[in-house]
Scaffold this active site. Structure first.
Site, short mmCIF file in Angstrom:
data_model
loop_
_atom_site.label_atom_id
_atom_site.label_comp_id
_atom_site.label_asym_id
_atom_site.label_seq_id
_atom_site.Cartn_x
_atom_site.Cartn_y
_atom_site.Cartn_z
N LYS A 162 0.72 -1.27 -0.03
CA LYS A 162 -0.07 -0.13 0.01
C LYS A 162 0.77 1.11 -0.20
CE LYS A 162 -0.39 0.03 5.06
NZ LYS A 162 -1.20 -0.66 6.11
N TYR B 254 15.86 31.01 7.84
CA TYR B 254 14.82 31.76 8.27
C TYR B 254 14.92 32.16 9.60
CZ TYR B 254 12.04 31.31 3.81
OH TYR B 254 11.73 31.20 2.44
C1 LIG Z 1 -0.55 -1.94 6.67
C2 LIG Z 1 -1.16 -3.18 6.91
C3 LIG Z 1 -0.56 -4.08 7.24
C4 LIG Z 1 1.02 -4.37 7.10
O1 LIG Z 1 1.59 -3.85 8.19
P1 LIG Z 1 3.25 -3.60 8.40
O2 LIG Z 1 3.52 -3.53 9.87
O3 LIG Z 1 3.43 -2.46 7.57
O4 LIG Z 1 3.72 -4.94 8.03
C5 LIG Z 1 -0.93 -5.57 7.47
N1 LIG Z 1 -2.56 -5.58 7.49
C6 LIG Z 1 -3.15 -4.52 7.42
C7 LIG Z 1 -4.55 -4.52 7.29
C8 LIG Z 1 -2.81 -3.25 7.11
O5 LIG Z 1 -3.47 -1.96 7.06
#
Ligand SMILES: *Cc1c(COP(=O)(O)O)cnc(C)c1O
Length: 371
Positions: free
Chosen positions: A41, A265
């Site tokens: 993702k 700044y």
């Molecule tokens: C992001 C996510 C994962 C992966 O989690 P990590 O700690 O990044 O491995 C697994 N399951 C769900 C539902 C997620 O949203």
């Protein structure tokens, strides 16, 4: 604001290192007998979803996971054929495109289920019933399980859906604590029994993310969902993984300054001795955190050089002491752990955040390379 840049200077670049992703996937594989879903993702946690997915699949991951169908469709367009699960589709799911793309959908409520079953689709949509295992976030609360499972069973009989999985999520995903995971583990077993009692044949249960994968086999069930770990982040802090990206930027300006020179700044920093100041053409618009501790630094010519003054939208100033640095010299903002190079974990510490936020925050102006 101008971004001075001479011809021939390499622009700011985020390089993804697929070999590190391969090695991280292998580390996960050594910790579990279950299948591995590569979670990609947010564009593969900022590393390029297709590149991360390909490397993980090459290293043995069998499934892919994304937040929504749009992300999953991009993986299909990129030629990835592995099963893909999506678990959050805020604007609803188009059953036909999910079925056509063979994109699985997590269903966490009776309402979501009815929204799917109410559509026409030439083939059943593959679903994973998503149960709340202690997050009170997405996922079906226990008092609705029976209604969800009965509805899913009916949807199967009508040829609208096919239940291929049962999913939960660990609330204490950020540390190694099997005891804290135990309630979610037993809830998952309980949900699977309830689904079977409702007449569902649930082939695949899954609960663990990276932390559970690396630290607690009781959470593995049939599959683990491994995301952060692919790109070198272990939220449990137990396992040495490999950094999978390198952010570099050229020195575009270098000047000798006197003691007492205010930098950036508001003159938030004033030099205390004669020194050299170098400008890197990346700033907070490119994901360099603006709120950072005085230790924040980049690597130039094998040495750590401190960031001084406020990070601007487009520029960051680095103190190189007695050294005049030739224009075009490449500074490494972060990279795999190696000598003077800061890591994403260093930046997370300096910025008071988590490494996930560092890697997913790199802006669109930064050039991407994959090798
Ligand atoms: C992001 C996510 C994962 C992966 O989690 P990590 O700690 O990044 O491995 C697994 N399951 C769900 C539902 C997620 O949203």
């Amino acid at each position: 604001m101008s971004r001075p840049r001479s011809a021939g200077v390499r622009p700011p670049t985020l390089q993804t290192l697929p070999e590190a992703i391969v090695r991280n996937t292998a580390i996960a594989g050594a910790r579990t007998r279950s299948r591995i879903m590569a979670v990609v993702k947010a564009d593969g946690y900022g590393h390029g979803a297709i590149t991360v997915a390909r490397a993980a699949i090459a290293a043995g991951a069998r499934w892919l996971g994304t937040t929504d169908i749009a992300e999953a469709s991009r993986l299909r367009a990129g030629g990835l054929t592995a099963p893909i699960l999506t678990w959050l589709n805020p604007s609803g799911v188009d059953a036909e495109s999910a079925a056509a793309g063979r994109i699985d959908v997590a269903v966490g409520s009776v309402d979501e289920l009815h929204a799917l079953i109410g559509q026409t689709s030439p083939t059943p949509v593959r679903i994973h019933v998503h149960v709340d295992t202690g997050m009170a976030r997405e996922g079906c609360p226990e008092h609705e399980w029976d209604a969800l499972f009965a509805g899913a069973q009916q949807g199967e009989r009508q040829g609208k859906v096919r239940v291929v999985g049962l999913m939960g999520h660990l609330p204490s995903a950020d540390h190694a604590d099997p005891e804290a995971n135990a309630p979610a583990v037993s809830r998952t077993h309980q949900a699977r029994r309830a689904a079977q009692a409702a007449g569902l044949d649930v082939p695949l249960a899954h609960l663990a993310a990276t932390s559970g994968t690396l630290t607690d086999p009781a959470t593995h069930f049939g599959m683990v969902r491994f995301g952060a770990g692919l790109v070198g982040i272990d939220p449990s802090g137990t396992t040495e993984l490999h950094g999978a990206s390198r952010l570099t930027a050229p020195v575009v300006h270098c000047a000798a300054v006197a003691a007492g020179t205010p930098v950036g700044y508001d003159g938030a920093y004033v030099t205390d001795a004669p020194t050299h100041l170098c400008v890197l053409p990346v700033g907070y618009a490119d994901g360099i955190p603006r709120e950072i501790s005085a230790d924040a630094a980049v690597e130039i010519h094998g040495r750590r050089r401190r960031v001084v003054g406020r990070v601007s939208m487009d520029q960051t100033v680095v103190d190189t002491g007695a050294d005049a640095v030739p224009l075009g010299t490449i500074a490494t903002v972060f990279g795999p752990s190696d000598g003077a190079t800061p890591t994403i974990h260093d930046w997370a510490r300096w910025a008071g955040t988590i490494p996930h936020a560092i890697v997913t925050g790199i802006g669109p102006r930064v050039k991407r390379t994959f090798a």
